[in-house]
Design an enzyme around this catalytic site. Structure first.
Site, mmCIF file in Angstrom:
data_model
loop_
_atom_site.group_PDB
_atom_site.id
_atom_site.type_symbol
_atom_site.label_atom_id
_atom_site.label_comp_id
_atom_site.label_asym_id
_atom_site.label_seq_id
_atom_site.Cartn_x
_atom_site.Cartn_y
_atom_site.Cartn_z
ATOM 1 C CD GLU A 169 -2.854 -1.406 2.218
ATOM 2 O OE1 GLU A 169 -2.561 -0.546 3.201
ATOM 3 O OE2 GLU A 169 -3.434 -2.313 2.549
ATOM 4 C CG ASN A 210 -1.026 -7.107 -1.208
ATOM 5 O OD1 ASN A 210 -1.414 -7.718 -2.082
ATOM 6 N ND2 ASN A 210 -1.343 -7.026 0.058
ATOM 7 C CG HIS A 247 -10.268 -5.400 0.526
ATOM 8 N ND1 HIS A 247 -10.237 -6.510 1.198
ATOM 9 C CD2 HIS A 247 -8.935 -5.144 0.619
ATOM 10 C CE1 HIS A 247 -9.253 -6.857 2.012
ATOM 11 N NE2 HIS A 247 -8.462 -5.938 1.553
ATOM 12 C CD GLU A 276 -4.933 -7.662 1.723
ATOM 13 O OE1 GLU A 276 -5.885 -6.957 2.276
ATOM 14 O OE2 GLU A 276 -3.657 -7.563 1.928
ATOM 15 C CG ASP A 278 -12.900 -8.501 1.567
ATOM 16 O OD1 ASP A 278 -12.997 -7.627 0.663
ATOM 17 O OD2 ASP A 278 -12.514 -8.278 2.676
HETATM 18 O O1 G3I Z 1 -6.352 -7.908 18.915
HETATM 19 C C1 G3I Z 1 -6.592 -6.651 19.420
HETATM 20 C C2 G3I Z 1 -7.531 -6.691 20.436
HETATM 21 O O2 G3I Z 1 -7.041 -7.543 21.895
HETATM 22 C C3 G3I Z 1 -7.997 -5.464 20.982
HETATM 23 O O3 G3I Z 1 -9.001 -5.676 21.879
HETATM 24 C C4 G3I Z 1 -8.642 -4.701 19.686
HETATM 25 C C5 G3I Z 1 -8.913 -3.349 20.200
HETATM 26 O O4 G3I Z 1 -8.991 -2.414 18.936
HETATM 27 O O5 G3I Z 1 -7.829 -4.712 18.757
HETATM 28 C C6 G3I Z 1 -7.234 -6.092 18.314
HETATM 29 O O6 G3I Z 1 -6.539 -5.948 17.345
HETATM 30 C C7 G3I Z 1 -7.131 -5.533 16.143
HETATM 31 C C8 G3I Z 1 -6.666 -6.569 14.918
HETATM 32 O O7 G3I Z 1 -7.227 -6.158 13.710
HETATM 33 C C9 G3I Z 1 -7.069 -7.975 15.157
HETATM 34 O O8 G3I Z 1 -8.527 -7.801 15.021
HETATM 35 C C10 G3I Z 1 -6.528 -4.150 15.441
HETATM 36 O O9 G3I Z 1 -6.893 -2.987 16.579
HETATM 37 C C11 G3I Z 1 -6.997 -3.938 14.460
HETATM 38 O O10 G3I Z 1 -6.408 -2.848 13.710
HETATM 39 C C12 G3I Z 1 -6.512 -5.049 13.127
HETATM 40 O O11 G3I Z 1 -6.987 -4.621 12.059
HETATM 41 C C13 G3I Z 1 -6.353 -5.335 10.956
HETATM 42 C C14 G3I Z 1 -5.908 -4.407 9.818
HETATM 43 O O12 G3I Z 1 -5.457 -4.923 8.918
HETATM 44 C C15 G3I Z 1 -5.244 -3.194 10.198
HETATM 45 O O13 G3I Z 1 -4.683 -2.491 9.388
HETATM 46 C C16 G3I Z 1 -7.571 -6.486 10.316
HETATM 47 O O14 G3I Z 1 -7.567 -7.302 11.195
HETATM 48 C C17 G3I Z 1 -6.598 -6.971 9.078
HETATM 49 O O15 G3I Z 1 -7.707 -7.703 8.302
HETATM 50 C C18 G3I Z 1 -6.477 -5.770 8.347
HETATM 51 O O16 G3I Z 1 -5.814 -6.342 6.800
HETATM 52 C C19 G3I Z 1 -5.485 -5.430 5.965
HETATM 53 C C20 G3I Z 1 -4.420 -6.136 5.171
HETATM 54 O O17 G3I Z 1 -3.153 -6.191 6.115
HETATM 55 C C21 G3I Z 1 -3.947 -5.096 4.296
HETATM 56 N N1 G3I Z 1 -4.888 -4.734 3.398
HETATM 57 C C22 G3I Z 1 -5.850 -4.242 4.057
HETATM 58 C C23 G3I Z 1 -6.553 -5.103 4.884
HETATM 59 C C24 G3I Z 1 -7.808 -4.581 5.588
HETATM 60 O O18 G3I Z 1 -7.776 -3.499 6.272
#
Ligand code: G3I
Length: 479
Positions: A169, A210, A247, A276, A278
């Site tokens: 990105e 990516n 996405h 990715e 969806d």
């Molecule tokens: O695990 C913690 C949890 O303990 C806490 O209570 C909670 C509070 O916010 O956060 C949790 O962590 C989160 C994590 O996902 C697991 O669910 C993070 O805040 C959250 O920021 C994180 O988001 C991820 C996101 O990337 C961050 O940029 C998404 O799961 C993940 O699917 C997403 O994936 C990205 C790819 O890497 C790149 N392309 C876009 C894609 C979607 O955004």
């Protein structure tokens, strides 16, 4: 979570919840021969169905769900490639500078590999999900830290990860230029520096760029990334693949030029993957779009595979948009059925049939005469060795002073390792090998692609300097 997309399909800030195959996959279909469609046996899982045409079907996996038996049952049965949803990102693997923590990354890696799946590495250099120490860095210190991170993480998985998202990105959503970030502020060459560092760290991995919102060829962002890849290929910066996150939702819908866009990137001499996927929606409309995306990948020889960003709708970062193939209870949705049908309808790769494969749909550089394949016939006089494997070499790309080639290793009966002897014209030499281990002009398998089942194939690639004219695979020795 709420999930109202902005015009480019990214979640609003408040909406943020804040990887046989592989060797066999990639450019193996680009043989320059005409392939005849064949009727595939209908496979009953996504991974098996994709494998019929030499591709993979993957999912994002999260450690937080590995103790959910419905989740692991579906993930294990259906998918043969895994991307760690968050566990291999910078904040997870290097929480303190130069102190690496692979515990969760390894949990995903071990779960995948112990269940026979490949792993895509995601991701090494990114403006997001940086640990605090990195967010506060700039200039040469940040550049060095980025390179150290790439090197140490890739070396931890040396030879075990076929594809790495080296840079994620890096382009701005609308201008066609670079996204402003602390990494960008270290100098415009940070991306190529990242790729060169990655190649030096693990020459067996294919190195990918990516991004999201690069699915529509008319968008400035797509054009910006395209220009970068074209420039990298022209200058010999080591880039092997481009990941299209894909996405899709009402704000960022599946574009009608999606296939043509993938095709135009592949024509630059890179593999392409849907990384990715969806698609928000439901019912037959959602199913049709999933099928169209699948068919688009299948139509492009260099589209190696598709990964969906989660297993069930409830596992998605956009759960409220129900964008995946299984519902919250783990039932197969109409979208699942349509994807499986599309995969099963693809012309299969049949390594026992030398007349098989596909009609390349991308303009390819001329291929050198390849060693013929008939792995079913060990006495075949055209088999260079007759000892259990056959190597087919294809020049993927060539330019004044260099070239990139791939070699497909086909096995008549199961083998546990292979060595291919290459012949190079005078003045040409091998500068780099991936998905193989080089010794002089011979290349042997790496740990994960030595076992090749009966009638299956593996693949490695290499970059050379000098002329590609006359380069060939002269021998194949199985173990
Ligand atoms: O695990 C913690 C949890 O303990 C806490 O209570 C909670 C509070 O916010 O956060 C949790 O962590 C989160 C994590 O996902 C697991 O669910 C993070 O805040 C959250 O920021 C994180 O988001 C991820 C996101 O990337 C961050 O940029 C998404 O799961 C993940 O699917 C997403 O994936 C990205 C790819 O890497 C790149 N392309 C876009 C894609 C979607 O955004």
């Amino acid at each position: 979570m709420s999930s109202r997309p902005n015009p480019r399909g990214r979640p609003t800030t408040s909406a943020r919840r804040t990887t046989v195959l592989i060797g066999a996959v990639s450019a193996t279909l680009l043989t320059g021969t005409l392939f005849h469609p064949m009727v595939a046996n209908a496979a009953t899982t996504l991974g098996a169905a994709a494998a019929q045409s030499g591709r993979y079907f993957g999912t994002a996996i999260s450690t937080g769900r590995l103790n959910d038996s419905t989740y692991t049952r579906i993930a294990n049965a259906e998918f043969n490639m895994v991307t760690a949803e968050n566990e291999m990102k910078i904040d997870a693997t290097e929480p303190n500078q130069n102190q690496f923590n692979f515990s969760n990354a390894d949990r995903v890696f071990d779960w995948a590999t112990q269940n026979g799946k490949k792993v895509r590495g995601h991701t090494l250099a990114w403006h997001s999900q940086q640990p605090n120490w990195m967010q506060n860095m700039s200039g040469t210190a940040l550049r060095s830290a980025m390179k150290n991170h790439i090197t140490k993480v890739m070396q931890h998985y040396q030879g075990k990860i076929p594809y790495w998202d080296v840079v994620n990105e890096a382009y701005d959503d609308s201008s066609g230029g670079r996204r402003s970030s602390n990494l960008q502020s270290t100098g415009n060459d940070w991306i190529e520096d990242a790729f060169k560092t990655a190649r030096a760290a693990d020459s067996t991995a294919k190195l990918c760029y990516n991004d999201y919102n690069t699915d529509n060829s008319t968008w400035a962002k797509t054009k910006g990334v395209y220009a970068m890849v074209k420039d990298f290929k022209a200058r010999g910066v080591p880039i092997d693949c481009v990941g299209f996150q894909s996405h899709f939702n009402s704000g960022s819908p599946y574009p009608s030029n999606y296939r043509a866009n993938l095709e135009s990137f592949a024509a630059l001499g890179v593999d392409v993957q849907i990384t990715e996927l969806d698609i928000e929606g439901s019912g037959q409309t959602q199913a049709n779009t999933f099928a169209n995306v699948t068919k688009d990948c299948l139509a492009i020889p260099r589209c190696n595979g598709i990964t969906v960003w989660g297993v069930r709708d409830s596992d998605s970062w956009r759960a409220s948009g129900t964008p995946l193939l299984f519902d919250n209870s783990g039932n197969k949705k109409a979208a699942y059925t349509s994807v499986l049908a599309a995969l099963n309808a693809a012309p299969p790769v049949d390594p026992t049939d030398p007349t098989t494969p596909t009609t390349p749909t991308t303009p390819t550089t001329p291929t050198t005469p390849t060693t013929p394949t008939d792995p079913t016939d060990p006495t075949d006089p055209t088999d260079p060795t007759g000892d259990g494997c056959t190597a087919t070499l294809t020049v993927q790309d060539s330019w004044n002073g260099g070239f990139v080639a791939s070699v497909k290793v086909s096995a008549a009966s199961s083998i546990s390792g292979w060595t291919v002897g290459l012949t190079l014209p005078n003045g040409s030499s091998i500068s780099n090998v991936w998905n193989g281990t080089r010794s002089g002009t011979s290349v042997s398998n790496v740990a994960w692609n030595g076992s090749v089942g009966s009638g299956r194939s593996a693949e490695f690639g290499f970059q050379g300097t000098g002329s590609a004219s006359g380069v060939s695979a002269a021998s194949c020795t199985a173990r």
